[in-house]
Scaffold this motif. Structure first.
Motif, PDB file in Angstrom:
ATOM      1  N   ASN A  76       0.825  -1.079  -0.096  1.00  0.00           N
ATOM      2  CA  ASN A  76      -0.210  -0.003  -0.131  1.00  0.00           C
ATOM      3  C   ASN A  76       0.773   1.229   0.035  1.00  0.00           C
ATOM      4  N   THR A  77       0.426   2.242  -0.818  1.00  0.00           N
ATOM      5  CA  THR A  77       1.066   3.554  -0.540  1.00  0.00           C
ATOM      6  C   THR A  77       0.330   4.653   0.274  1.00  0.00           C
ATOM      7  N   TYR A  78       0.873   5.239   0.752  1.00  0.00           N
ATOM      8  CA  TYR A  78       0.101   6.207   1.613  1.00  0.00           C
ATOM      9  C   TYR A  78       1.119   7.394   2.151  1.00  0.00           C
ATOM     10  N   ASP A  79       0.473   8.448   2.401  1.00  0.00           N
ATOM     11  CA  ASP A  79       1.035   9.832   2.556  1.00  0.00           C
ATOM     12  C   ASP A  79       1.544   9.753   4.014  1.00  0.00           C
ATOM     13  N   VAL A  80       2.459  10.522   4.547  1.00  0.00           N
ATOM     14  CA  VAL A  80       3.020  10.511   5.559  1.00  0.00           C
ATOM     15  C   VAL A  80       3.452  11.814   5.849  1.00  0.00           C
ATOM     16  N   GLY A  81       3.177  12.902   7.021  1.00  0.00           N
ATOM     17  CA  GLY A  81       3.825  14.106   7.090  1.00  0.00           C
ATOM     18  C   GLY A  81       3.663  14.956   8.112  1.00  0.00           C
ATOM     19  N   VAL A  82       4.202  15.856   8.288  1.00  0.00           N
ATOM     20  CA  VAL A  82       3.799  16.793   9.534  1.00  0.00           C
ATOM     21  C   VAL A  82       3.837  18.360   8.921  1.00  0.00           C
ATOM     22  N   ILE A  83       3.270  19.241   9.532  1.00  0.00           N
ATOM     23  CA  ILE A  83       3.229  20.433   9.424  1.00  0.00           C
ATOM     24  C   ILE A  83       3.627  21.086  10.718  1.00  0.00           C
ATOM     25  N   LEU A  84       4.696  22.171  10.617  1.00  0.00           N
ATOM     26  CA  LEU A  84       5.188  22.610  11.931  1.00  0.00           C
ATOM     27  C   LEU A  84       5.071  24.328  11.950  1.00  0.00           C
ATOM     28  N   THR A  85       4.358  24.786  12.970  1.00  0.00           N
ATOM     29  CA  THR A  85       4.582  26.093  13.158  1.00  0.00           C
ATOM     30  C   THR A  85       4.971  26.234  14.713  1.00  0.00           C
ATOM     31  N   GLU A  86       4.777  27.659  15.009  1.00  0.00           N
ATOM     32  CA  GLU A  86       5.572  27.927  16.423  1.00  0.00           C
ATOM     33  C   GLU A  86       4.490  27.425  17.554  1.00  0.00           C
ATOM     34  N   VAL A  87       3.151  27.282  16.994  1.00  0.00           N
ATOM     35  CA  VAL A  87       2.246  27.058  18.195  1.00  0.00           C
ATOM     36  C   VAL A  87       1.697  25.675  17.817  1.00  0.00           C
ATOM     37  N   THR A  88       1.703  24.953  16.845  1.00  0.00           N
ATOM     38  CA  THR A  88       1.147  23.846  16.767  1.00  0.00           C
ATOM     39  C   THR A  88       1.951  22.582  15.802  1.00  0.00           C
ATOM     40  N   THR A  89       1.898  21.448  15.965  1.00  0.00           N
ATOM     41  CA  THR A  89       2.237  20.441  15.214  1.00  0.00           C
ATOM     42  C   THR A  89       1.317  19.504  14.743  1.00  0.00           C
ATOM     43  N   ILE A  90       1.008  19.618  13.239  1.00  0.00           N
ATOM     44  CA  ILE A  90      -0.082  18.857  12.701  1.00  0.00           C
ATOM     45  C   ILE A  90       0.442  17.621  11.929  1.00  0.00           C
ATOM     46  N   LEU A  91       0.311  16.544  12.531  1.00  0.00           N
ATOM     47  CA  LEU A  91       0.725  14.944  11.912  1.00  0.00           C
ATOM     48  C   LEU A  91      -0.500  14.642  10.985  1.00  0.00           C
ATOM     49  N   PHE A  92      -0.135  14.235   9.822  1.00  0.00           N
ATOM     50  CA  PHE A  92      -1.022  13.663   8.989  1.00  0.00           C
ATOM     51  C   PHE A  92      -0.609  12.238   8.319  1.00  0.00           C
ATOM     52  N   ASN A  93      -1.553  11.440   7.823  1.00  0.00           N
ATOM     53  CA  ASN A  93      -1.201  10.309   7.092  1.00  0.00           C
ATOM     54  C   ASN A  93      -2.521  10.139   6.282  1.00  0.00           C
ATOM     55  N   SER A  94      -2.429   8.974   5.474  1.00  0.00           N
ATOM     56  CA  SER A  94      -3.628   8.980   4.418  1.00  0.00           C
ATOM     57  C   SER A  94      -4.878   8.633   5.162  1.00  0.00           C
ATOM     58  N   ASN A  95      -4.845   8.354   6.523  1.00  0.00           N
ATOM     59  CA  ASN A  95      -6.089   8.138   7.393  1.00  0.00           C
ATOM     60  C   ASN A  95      -6.791   9.252   7.921  1.00  0.00           C
ATOM     61  N   GLY A  96      -5.921  10.347   7.995  1.00  0.00           N
ATOM     62  CA  GLY A  96      -6.476  11.696   8.719  1.00  0.00           C
ATOM     63  C   GLY A  96      -5.292  12.402   9.341  1.00  0.00           C
ATOM     64  N   SER A  97      -5.709  13.430  10.015  1.00  0.00           N
ATOM     65  CA  SER A  97      -4.658  14.168  10.595  1.00  0.00           C
ATOM     66  C   SER A  97      -5.062  14.480  12.043  1.00  0.00           C
ATOM     67  N   TYR A  98      -3.960  15.134  12.795  1.00  0.00           N
ATOM     68  CA  TYR A  98      -4.277  15.274  14.055  1.00  0.00           C
ATOM     69  C   TYR A  98      -3.228  16.497  14.630  1.00  0.00           C
ATOM     70  N   MET A  99      -3.546  17.072  15.715  1.00  0.00           N
ATOM     71  CA  MET A  99      -2.683  18.126  16.237  1.00  0.00           C
ATOM     72  C   MET A  99      -2.106  17.937  17.376  1.00  0.00           C
ATOM     73  N   GLN A 100      -1.038  18.422  17.811  1.00  0.00           N
ATOM     74  CA  GLN A 100      -0.319  18.034  18.842  1.00  0.00           C
ATOM     75  C   GLN A 100       0.571  19.511  19.331  1.00  0.00           C
ATOM     76  N   LEU A 101       0.803  19.408  20.654  1.00  0.00           N
ATOM     77  CA  LEU A 101       1.703  20.471  21.056  1.00  0.00           C
ATOM     78  C   LEU A 101       2.890  20.555  20.424  1.00  0.00           C
ATOM     79  N   PRO A 102       3.576  21.716  20.097  1.00  0.00           N
ATOM     80  CA  PRO A 102       4.961  21.844  19.656  1.00  0.00           C
ATOM     81  C   PRO A 102       5.707  21.058  20.569  1.00  0.00           C
TER      82      PRO A 102
END
Length: 138
Positions: A76-102
């Motif tokens: 299976n091929t799926y996306d995995v990634g992260v978006i980082l800013t000073e105030v939040t971390t967003i982790l994502f994959n093909s199943n969805g995304s969720y926010m975490q504390l930096p």
């Protein structure tokens, strides 16, 4: 000498009768250089290490960083990634995304960013031999 300035950045605007000064051009160039974000793109190849924090140097502290990989696992091929800013971390994959504390799974640093690679490495951002691409604005 310029008789007016632009509204947003205070850059010099000359009328036909104004005397043009080199210093004003230099001041404007310094303002532009400071105001424009620096864009950096790059990649790293996963090592397969687990339960390790890895630091990635960019030479500046990003204001925004996006990291993405296309991971193939068990056919299976799926996306995995992260978006980082000073105030939040967003982790994502093909199943969805969720926010975490930096800093909980990844974060920004003065010279780049870090990722806490967990288990299993086969599903994350450090899969052995897999290219991880990132885009940063400093």
């Amino acid at each position: 000498m310029a008789s007016s300035q632009t509204t947003n950045y205070g850059l010099n605007q000359w009328a036909a009768e104004d005397r043009v000064l080199r210093e004003e051009f230099n001041q404007d160039n310094a303002k532009i250089d400071t105001a424009l974000p620096r864009f950096i793109s790059g990649s790293y190849i996963g090592t397969g290490e687990e339960d390790i924090t890895k630091h990635y140097s960019l030479g500046c502290r990003p204001k925004l960083l996006v990291l993405r990989t296309e991971n193939t696992f068990s056919g299976n091929t799926y996306d995995v990634g992260v978006i980082l800013t000073e105030v939040t971390t967003i982790l994502f994959n093909s199943n969805g995304s969720y926010m975490q504390l930096p800093g909980s799974k990844a974060g920004l640093e003065d010279d780049g960013f870090f990722i806490k690679h967990g288990k299993p490495a086969t599903l994350g951002l450090n899969r052995e031999g897999v290219k991880q691409n990132y885009w940063a604005w400093c």
